[in-house]
Design a protein around this motif. Sequence first.
Motif, mmCIF file in Angstrom:
data_model
loop_
_atom_site.group_PDB
_atom_site.id
_atom_site.type_symbol
_atom_site.label_atom_id
_atom_site.label_comp_id
_atom_site.label_asym_id
_atom_site.label_seq_id
_atom_site.Cartn_x
_atom_site.Cartn_y
_atom_site.Cartn_z
ATOM 1 N N ILE B 29 -0.130 -2.278 5.839
ATOM 2 C CA ILE B 29 0.861 -2.030 6.895
ATOM 3 C C ILE B 29 0.235 -1.231 8.028
ATOM 4 O O ILE B 29 0.395 -1.552 9.210
ATOM 5 N N VAL B 30 -0.503 -0.176 7.671
ATOM 6 C CA VAL B 30 -1.134 0.671 8.694
ATOM 7 C C VAL B 30 -2.136 -0.137 9.520
ATOM 8 O O VAL B 30 -2.185 -0.027 10.748
ATOM 9 N N ARG B 31 -2.912 -0.977 8.850
ATOM 10 C CA ARG B 31 -3.873 -1.817 9.587
ATOM 11 C C ARG B 31 -3.158 -2.749 10.551
ATOM 12 O O ARG B 31 -3.580 -2.929 11.696
ATOM 13 N N ALA B 32 -2.076 -3.364 10.103
ATOM 14 C CA ALA B 32 -1.347 -4.312 10.950
ATOM 15 C C ALA B 32 -0.737 -3.596 12.151
ATOM 16 O O ALA B 32 -0.793 -4.096 13.285
ATOM 17 N N LEU B 33 -0.187 -2.399 11.924
ATOM 18 C CA LEU B 33 0.403 -1.649 13.033
ATOM 19 C C LEU B 33 -0.666 -1.200 14.019
ATOM 20 O O LEU B 33 -0.440 -1.179 15.234
ATOM 21 N N ALA B 34 -1.838 -0.829 13.508
ATOM 22 C CA ALA B 34 -2.942 -0.421 14.389
ATOM 23 C C ALA B 34 -3.394 -1.596 15.243
ATOM 24 O O ALA B 34 -3.736 -1.438 16.411
ATOM 25 N N ALA B 35 -3.379 -2.786 14.663
ATOM 26 C CA ALA B 35 -3.880 -3.964 15.376
ATOM 27 C C ALA B 35 -2.839 -4.527 16.331
ATOM 28 O O ALA B 35 -3.185 -5.015 17.412
ATOM 29 N N GLU B 36 -1.582 -4.458 15.946
ATOM 30 C CA GLU B 36 -0.561 -5.223 16.674
ATOM 31 C C GLU B 36 0.533 -4.387 17.312
ATOM 32 O O GLU B 36 1.403 -4.928 17.980
ATOM 33 N N GLY B 37 0.524 -3.079 17.088
ATOM 34 C CA GLY B 37 1.558 -2.236 17.692
ATOM 35 C C GLY B 37 2.872 -2.300 16.933
ATOM 36 O O GLY B 37 2.925 -2.776 15.793
ATOM 37 N N GLU B 38 3.917 -1.825 17.585
ATOM 38 C CA GLU B 38 5.234 -1.718 16.942
ATOM 39 C C GLU B 38 5.723 -3.084 16.428
ATOM 40 O O GLU B 38 5.522 -4.102 17.091
ATOM 41 N N ALA B 39 6.345 -3.042 15.266
ATOM 42 C CA ALA B 39 6.830 -4.291 14.667
ATOM 43 C C ALA B 39 8.124 -4.014 13.910
ATOM 44 O O ALA B 39 8.388 -2.879 13.477
ATOM 45 N N ALA B 40 8.922 -5.052 13.764
ATOM 46 C CA ALA B 40 10.130 -4.937 12.944
ATOM 47 C C ALA B 40 9.720 -4.910 11.475
ATOM 48 O O ALA B 40 8.851 -5.675 11.047
ATOM 49 N N CYS B 41 10.324 -3.988 10.716
ATOM 50 C CA CYS B 41 9.977 -3.859 9.293
ATOM 51 C C CYS B 41 10.081 -5.214 8.589
ATOM 52 O O CYS B 41 9.271 -5.542 7.729
ATOM 53 N N GLY B 42 11.095 -5.992 8.985
ATOM 54 C CA GLY B 42 11.339 -7.267 8.312
ATOM 55 C C GLY B 42 10.249 -8.303 8.505
ATOM 56 O O GLY B 42 10.212 -9.307 7.789
ATOM 57 N N THR B 43 9.341 -8.070 9.472
ATOM 58 C CA THR B 43 8.286 -9.054 9.728
ATOM 59 C C THR B 43 7.129 -8.924 8.741
ATOM 60 O O THR B 43 6.250 -9.776 8.708
ATOM 61 N N PHE B 44 7.130 -7.841 7.971
ATOM 62 C CA PHE B 44 6.069 -7.659 6.975
ATOM 63 C C PHE B 44 6.492 -8.324 5.680
ATOM 64 O O PHE B 44 7.496 -7.940 5.089
ATOM 65 N N GLU B 45 5.740 -9.295 5.254
ATOM 66 C CA GLU B 45 6.081 -9.964 4.004
ATOM 67 C C GLU B 45 5.372 -9.292 2.834
ATOM 68 O O GLU B 45 6.003 -8.758 1.938
ATOM 69 N N LEU B 46 4.072 -9.358 2.826
ATOM 70 C CA LEU B 46 3.239 -8.648 1.845
ATOM 71 C C LEU B 46 3.468 -9.118 0.410
ATOM 72 O O LEU B 46 2.941 -8.544 -0.526
ATOM 73 N N GLY B 47 4.274 -10.151 0.233
ATOM 74 C CA GLY B 47 4.530 -10.645 -1.115
ATOM 75 C C GLY B 47 5.336 -9.678 -1.969
ATOM 76 O O GLY B 47 5.242 -9.701 -3.194
ATOM 77 N N LEU B 48 6.122 -8.824 -1.307
ATOM 78 C CA LEU B 48 6.859 -7.787 -2.032
ATOM 79 C C LEU B 48 8.353 -7.963 -1.799
ATOM 80 O O LEU B 48 8.777 -8.547 -0.799
ATOM 81 N N SER B 49 9.144 -7.406 -2.703
ATOM 82 C CA SER B 49 10.594 -7.422 -2.521
ATOM 83 C C SER B 49 10.964 -6.531 -1.342
ATOM 84 O O SER B 49 10.207 -5.632 -0.941
ATOM 85 N N LYS B 50 12.148 -6.747 -0.803
ATOM 86 C CA LYS B 50 12.611 -5.927 0.311
ATOM 87 C C LYS B 50 12.686 -4.451 -0.104
ATOM 88 O O LYS B 50 12.327 -3.560 0.672
ATOM 89 N N ALA B 51 13.132 -4.206 -1.314
ATOM 90 C CA ALA B 51 13.257 -2.817 -1.786
ATOM 91 C C ALA B 51 11.891 -2.136 -1.857
ATOM 92 O O ALA B 51 11.739 -0.971 -1.484
ATOM 93 N N THR B 52 10.894 -2.885 -2.318
ATOM 94 C CA THR B 52 9.550 -2.306 -2.428
ATOM 95 C C THR B 52 8.971 -2.050 -1.042
ATOM 96 O O THR B 52 8.355 -1.009 -0.787
ATOM 97 N N ARG B 53 9.193 -2.996 -0.125
ATOM 98 C CA ARG B 53 8.720 -2.778 1.247
ATOM 99 C C ARG B 53 9.390 -1.548 1.859
ATOM 100 O O ARG B 53 8.737 -0.724 2.499
#
Lengths: 107, 107
Positions: B29-53
């Motif tokens: 997550i930190v790498r993606a934010l560093a590369a791409e700037g502000e993002a909606a939490c929901g755009t991160f998939e990461l193969g995890l449940s919403k609760a885990t994210r």
Amino acid sequence: MRSIPHPGTAELDLPTVMGALADPARVAIVRALAAEGEAACGTFELGLSKATRSHHFRILREAGLTLTRTEGTKRLVSLRRDDLDARFPGLLDAVLAAAERGAPVRA
Amino acid sequence: MRSIPHPGTAELDLPTVMGALADPARVAIVRALAAEGEAACGTFELGLSKATRSHHFRILREAGLTLTRTEGTKRLVSLRRDDLDARFPGLLDAVLAAAERGAPVRA
């Protein structure tokens, strides 16, 4: 004599290294080893029980931050600075600088 | 609207920051934010449940690595780069470089 297991340099894993530094006592151990070089585990007091200190030394060793070796009945621990610098250049120095800012050594 | 709590810059604590980075999903997550700037939490998939994210975003926010704000029904998250650089100069860049070496972005 059973040898003490350590991860190889290529096996050093960033989240695992970060986890090893997620405790003030372990950061204090790393700082002391960076400043003073190899030391006997028993010389670290830290206000902790021997079992808790042993736990911290094990976490640091298993993450690859430190090398533990035996000499007679003593356990000697040192920082794997060269291995850390090779795997993650600049990381250890940045952590040590951050630790210095976070908790300055008292004069 | 209830505001979302964040630690102040002076409160950023090294072991707590290290603990927030002790998980591969949070490093990603930190790498993606560093590369791409502000993002909606929901755009991160990461193969995890919403609760885990949500758990991971909370850990990052409470450690002071990220800023979370609401915009309408969305939660937007960004990296607190300036605050981190002010409190622990060089640390974030060293972590990002280490993450890059540890898990290169695929072309």
